[in-house]
Write a protein that holds these residues in place. Structure first.
Motif, mmCIF file in Angstrom:
data_model
loop_
_atom_site.group_PDB
_atom_site.id
_atom_site.type_symbol
_atom_site.label_atom_id
_atom_site.label_comp_id
_atom_site.label_asym_id
_atom_site.label_seq_id
_atom_site.Cartn_x
_atom_site.Cartn_y
_atom_site.Cartn_z
ATOM 1 N N LEU A 42 -50.182 -41.960 -65.981
ATOM 2 C CA LEU A 42 -48.817 -41.748 -65.478
ATOM 3 C C LEU A 42 -47.802 -42.303 -66.474
ATOM 4 O O LEU A 42 -46.789 -41.657 -66.776
ATOM 5 C CB LEU A 42 -48.651 -42.420 -64.112
ATOM 6 C CG LEU A 42 -47.254 -42.335 -63.478
ATOM 7 C CD1 LEU A 42 -46.907 -40.886 -63.143
ATOM 8 C CD2 LEU A 42 -47.187 -43.194 -62.224
ATOM 9 N N GLY A 43 -48.091 -43.497 -66.997
ATOM 10 C CA GLY A 43 -47.213 -44.095 -67.993
ATOM 11 C C GLY A 43 -47.133 -43.272 -69.269
ATOM 12 O O GLY A 43 -46.045 -43.112 -69.847
ATOM 13 N N VAL A 44 -48.258 -42.734 -69.698
ATOM 14 C CA VAL A 44 -48.285 -41.884 -70.897
ATOM 15 C C VAL A 44 -47.402 -40.651 -70.698
ATOM 16 O O VAL A 44 -46.585 -40.303 -71.563
ATOM 17 C CB VAL A 44 -49.731 -41.465 -71.231
ATOM 18 C CG1 VAL A 44 -49.748 -40.377 -72.307
ATOM 19 C CG2 VAL A 44 -50.541 -42.668 -71.695
ATOM 20 N N CYS A 45 -47.554 -40.006 -69.547
ATOM 21 C CA CYS A 45 -46.761 -38.801 -69.264
ATOM 22 C C CYS A 45 -45.276 -39.131 -69.194
ATOM 23 O O CYS A 45 -44.437 -38.383 -69.715
ATOM 24 C CB CYS A 45 -47.216 -38.171 -67.949
ATOM 25 S SG CYS A 45 -48.872 -37.464 -67.996
ATOM 26 N N ALA A 46 -44.935 -40.236 -68.550
ATOM 27 C CA ALA A 46 -43.528 -40.635 -68.446
ATOM 28 C C ALA A 46 -42.949 -40.923 -69.828
ATOM 29 O O ALA A 46 -41.787 -40.596 -70.103
ATOM 30 C CB ALA A 46 -43.398 -41.857 -67.540
ATOM 31 N N SER A 47 -43.750 -41.526 -70.709
ATOM 32 C CA SER A 47 -43.286 -41.803 -72.077
ATOM 33 C C SER A 47 -42.973 -40.511 -72.808
ATOM 34 O O SER A 47 -41.934 -40.391 -73.473
ATOM 35 C CB SER A 47 -44.357 -42.590 -72.849
ATOM 36 O OG SER A 47 -44.570 -43.856 -72.276
ATOM 37 N N PHE A 48 -43.864 -39.543 -72.688
ATOM 38 C CA PHE A 48 -43.631 -38.250 -73.347
ATOM 39 C C PHE A 48 -42.413 -37.549 -72.757
ATOM 40 O O PHE A 48 -41.612 -36.947 -73.484
ATOM 41 C CB PHE A 48 -44.864 -37.354 -73.214
ATOM 42 C CG PHE A 48 -45.922 -37.622 -74.237
ATOM 43 C CD1 PHE A 48 -45.701 -37.355 -75.578
ATOM 44 C CD2 PHE A 48 -47.161 -38.130 -73.865
ATOM 45 C CE1 PHE A 48 -46.676 -37.598 -76.537
ATOM 46 C CE2 PHE A 48 -48.147 -38.376 -74.816
ATOM 47 C CZ PHE A 48 -47.905 -38.117 -76.150
ATOM 48 N N MET A 49 -42.261 -37.627 -71.433
ATOM 49 C CA MET A 49 -41.123 -36.974 -70.791
ATOM 50 C C MET A 49 -39.804 -37.600 -71.222
ATOM 51 O O MET A 49 -38.785 -36.919 -71.321
ATOM 52 C CB MET A 49 -41.271 -37.040 -69.276
ATOM 53 C CG MET A 49 -42.354 -36.119 -68.711
ATOM 54 S SD MET A 49 -42.112 -34.379 -69.131
ATOM 55 C CE MET A 49 -40.570 -34.026 -68.277
ATOM 56 N N LYS A 92 -50.640 -30.576 -72.880
ATOM 57 C CA LYS A 92 -49.326 -31.129 -73.234
ATOM 58 C C LYS A 92 -48.216 -30.682 -72.277
ATOM 59 O O LYS A 92 -47.051 -30.612 -72.649
ATOM 60 C CB LYS A 92 -48.959 -30.784 -74.680
ATOM 61 C CG LYS A 92 -49.882 -31.418 -75.706
ATOM 62 C CD LYS A 92 -49.490 -31.058 -77.116
ATOM 63 C CE LYS A 92 -50.247 -31.853 -78.171
ATOM 64 N NZ LYS A 92 -51.690 -31.961 -77.965
ATOM 65 N N MET A 93 -48.588 -30.386 -71.037
ATOM 66 C CA MET A 93 -47.625 -30.064 -69.990
ATOM 67 C C MET A 93 -47.371 -31.352 -69.194
ATOM 68 O O MET A 93 -47.866 -31.549 -68.086
ATOM 69 C CB MET A 93 -48.161 -28.930 -69.099
ATOM 70 C CG MET A 93 -48.413 -27.643 -69.866
ATOM 71 S SD MET A 93 -49.236 -26.358 -68.874
ATOM 72 C CE MET A 93 -47.977 -26.014 -67.646
ATOM 73 N N TYR A 94 -46.602 -32.242 -69.805
ATOM 74 C CA TYR A 94 -46.502 -33.615 -69.315
ATOM 75 C C TYR A 94 -45.795 -33.721 -67.967
ATOM 76 O O TYR A 94 -46.133 -34.595 -67.161
ATOM 77 C CB TYR A 94 -45.790 -34.477 -70.359
ATOM 78 C CG TYR A 94 -46.497 -34.467 -71.687
ATOM 79 C CD1 TYR A 94 -47.775 -34.982 -71.823
ATOM 80 C CD2 TYR A 94 -45.885 -33.907 -72.822
ATOM 81 C CE1 TYR A 94 -48.430 -34.962 -73.042
ATOM 82 C CE2 TYR A 94 -46.539 -33.881 -74.047
ATOM 83 C CZ TYR A 94 -47.810 -34.406 -74.147
ATOM 84 O OH TYR A 94 -48.472 -34.376 -75.353
ATOM 85 N N GLY A 95 -44.831 -32.852 -67.709
ATOM 86 C CA GLY A 95 -44.134 -32.894 -66.430
ATOM 87 C C GLY A 95 -45.058 -32.578 -65.271
ATOM 88 O O GLY A 95 -45.081 -33.282 -64.252
ATOM 89 N N GLU A 96 -45.852 -31.516 -65.413
ATOM 90 C CA GLU A 96 -46.800 -31.145 -64.360
ATOM 91 C C GLU A 96 -47.909 -32.179 -64.232
ATOM 92 O O GLU A 96 -48.363 -32.493 -63.127
ATOM 93 C CB GLU A 96 -47.398 -29.758 -64.660
ATOM 94 C CG GLU A 96 -46.402 -28.620 -64.541
ATOM 95 C CD GLU A 96 -45.791 -28.534 -63.151
ATOM 96 O OE1 GLU A 96 -46.535 -28.655 -62.167
ATOM 97 O OE2 GLU A 96 -44.568 -28.356 -63.053
ATOM 98 N N ALA A 97 -48.349 -32.706 -65.366
ATOM 99 C CA ALA A 97 -49.378 -33.746 -65.332
ATOM 100 C C ALA A 97 -48.876 -34.968 -64.576
ATOM 101 O O ALA A 97 -49.584 -35.533 -63.735
ATOM 102 C CB ALA A 97 -49.776 -34.133 -66.752
ATOM 103 N N LEU A 98 -47.634 -35.363 -64.840
ATOM 104 C CA LEU A 98 -47.047 -36.518 -64.175
ATOM 105 C C LEU A 98 -47.028 -36.332 -62.658
ATOM 106 O O LEU A 98 -47.413 -37.230 -61.901
ATOM 107 C CB LEU A 98 -45.633 -36.751 -64.714
ATOM 108 C CG LEU A 98 -44.901 -38.017 -64.265
ATOM 109 C CD1 LEU A 98 -43.958 -38.499 -65.364
ATOM 110 C CD2 LEU A 98 -44.109 -37.768 -62.996
ATOM 111 N N LYS A 99 -46.599 -35.160 -62.216
ATOM 112 C CA LYS A 99 -46.531 -34.884 -60.773
ATOM 113 C C LYS A 99 -47.903 -35.022 -60.119
ATOM 114 O O LYS A 99 -48.040 -35.600 -59.028
ATOM 115 C CB LYS A 99 -45.990 -33.473 -60.530
ATOM 116 C CG LYS A 99 -44.536 -33.286 -60.918
ATOM 117 C CD LYS A 99 -44.133 -31.825 -60.737
ATOM 118 C CE LYS A 99 -42.735 -31.556 -61.277
ATOM 119 N NZ LYS A 99 -42.384 -30.120 -61.184
ATOM 120 N N ASN A 100 -48.920 -34.501 -60.771
ATOM 121 C CA ASN A 100 -50.262 -34.522 -60.174
ATOM 122 C C ASN A 100 -50.896 -35.912 -60.239
ATOM 123 O O ASN A 100 -51.662 -36.279 -59.345
ATOM 124 C CB ASN A 100 -51.144 -33.482 -60.848
ATOM 125 C CG ASN A 100 -50.834 -32.074 -60.370
ATOM 126 O OD1 ASN A 100 -51.301 -31.647 -59.323
ATOM 127 N ND2 ASN A 100 -50.013 -31.352 -61.115
#
Length: 241
Positions: A111-118, A85-93
Motif C-alpha cells: 500500500l505504501g509503495v503504491c501511494a508513493s508512486f501515486m 504499474k496500475m498503481y491507483g487500482e492496485a492501491l484500492k485493492n
C-alpha cells in the motif's frame, strides 16, 4: 396546493410503511431459509440446543473461510495491478484486502509503495494537496509495517528514501537507514540513501565516510562511479562552508 401536499406526504408515508414491512418480511424470509438449510427449527431440549449451536458454528466457520479467500483474491488482484504499474487500482485493492487482513505487514508495505508512486503523478498546479495526501498515506503505511515488524528491511529502506527525497526529513531518515545498514551490510542502495541523509543533515564527515564504504566494497562499476561523484559533491559543499 395544500391538498396536493397532503396527497404527496400521504404517498410518502404509505411508501415508507410498505418499505419497512418489505424489509421485515425479507429478513424473516432469510432467517427462515437459514433455519431450513440447517434443519434447525425452534430447539428446546438440551440436545436440540447443542445441535443447533454446532450447526450455526459450522455456518460461521464457512463464512470465515469464504471471507479469508476473498481477502486473498483481492491481494492477488492488487499484485496483478501493481505488476502492470496500475498503481491507483492496485492501491484500492490493497486497501480492500486490508479489511480482511488488518494486521498483514506485507499488505501495508505494498500500500505504501503504491501511494508513493501515486504521489509522483500529482505534479500539476493545484494537485499539491493530493500529492501530500499520498505521501502521508505512504508514510503511515510504512510506519504500520514497522510497528508490526520492526526490522522489515524493505519498509526501512522505503520509508528512509521517502524521508530523504520526498519529505526532506533527514533526521527521521537517518535512524531508519542506520538500522538497515547495520543488518544489510552489503546493501549499496541503503548506504547511498544513508549518505544522502547525512549530507541533507549537513553531517558531511559521515556522508563522505559512507560513500568511501560504498566505493571500497562495491563490485558494480556504475555504483562506484556514482558514489565517487557524490562524494566529491559532499567535499565541495563542505569546503565551501
Amino acid at each position: 396546493m395544500r391538498k396536493c401536499k397532503k396527497i404527496w406526504f400521504g404517498t410518502i408515508a404509505i411508501f415508507m410503511i410498505f418499505a419497512l414491512e418489505s424489509c421485515t418480511k425479507s429478513n424473516r424470509t432469510i432467517q427462515r431459509m437459514q433455519r431450513m438449510e440447517e434443519n434447525v427449527g425452534s430447539p428446546t431440549t438440551e440436545a436440540e440446543l447443542k445441535d443447533a449451536i454446532k450447526k450455526y458454528q459450522d455456518r460461521i466457520a464457512d463464512i470465515q473461510l469464504a471471507d479469508a479467500q476473498v481477502g486473498i483474491w483481492y491481494k492477488m488482484l492488487a499484485v496483478r495491478y501493481l505488476d502492470a504499474k496500475m498503481y491507483g487500482e492496485a492501491l484500492k485493492n490493497f486497501q480492500i484486502a486490508l479489511q480482511y487482513y488488518p494486521n498483514n505487514q506485507n499488505l501495508y508495505y505494498y500500500l505504501g509503495v503504491c501511494a508513493s508512486f501515486m504521489s509522483n503523478t500529482k505534479i500539476g498546479i493545484g494537485e499539491q494537496g493530493e500529492q501530500e495526501s499520498y505521501l502521508k498515506m505512504a508514510e503511515d503505511a510504512f510506519l504500520r509495517v514497522l510497528a508490526i515488524e520492526p526490522n522489515h528491511a524493505k519498509a526501512l529502506y522505503s520509508l528512509g528514501v521517502l524521508y530523504v527525497w520526498d519529505l526532506k526529513q533527514f533526521d527521521k531518515a537517518i535512524p531508519l537507514l542506520e538500522t538497515l545498514v547495520s543488518t544489510q551490510k552489503k546493501d549499496a542502495s541503503a548506504k547511498a540513501a544513508l549518505a544522502a541523509a547525512y549530507f541533507g543533515n549537513a553531517d558531511y564527515e559521515k556522508s563522505v565516510a559512507m560513500y568511501d564504504e560504498i566505493i571500497s566494497s562495491t563490485q558494480n562499476a556504475q555504483t562506484k562511479r556514482e558514489a565517487e561523484a557524490n562524494r566529491q559533491i559532499v567535499l565541495d559543499t563542505a569546503y565551501a562552508k
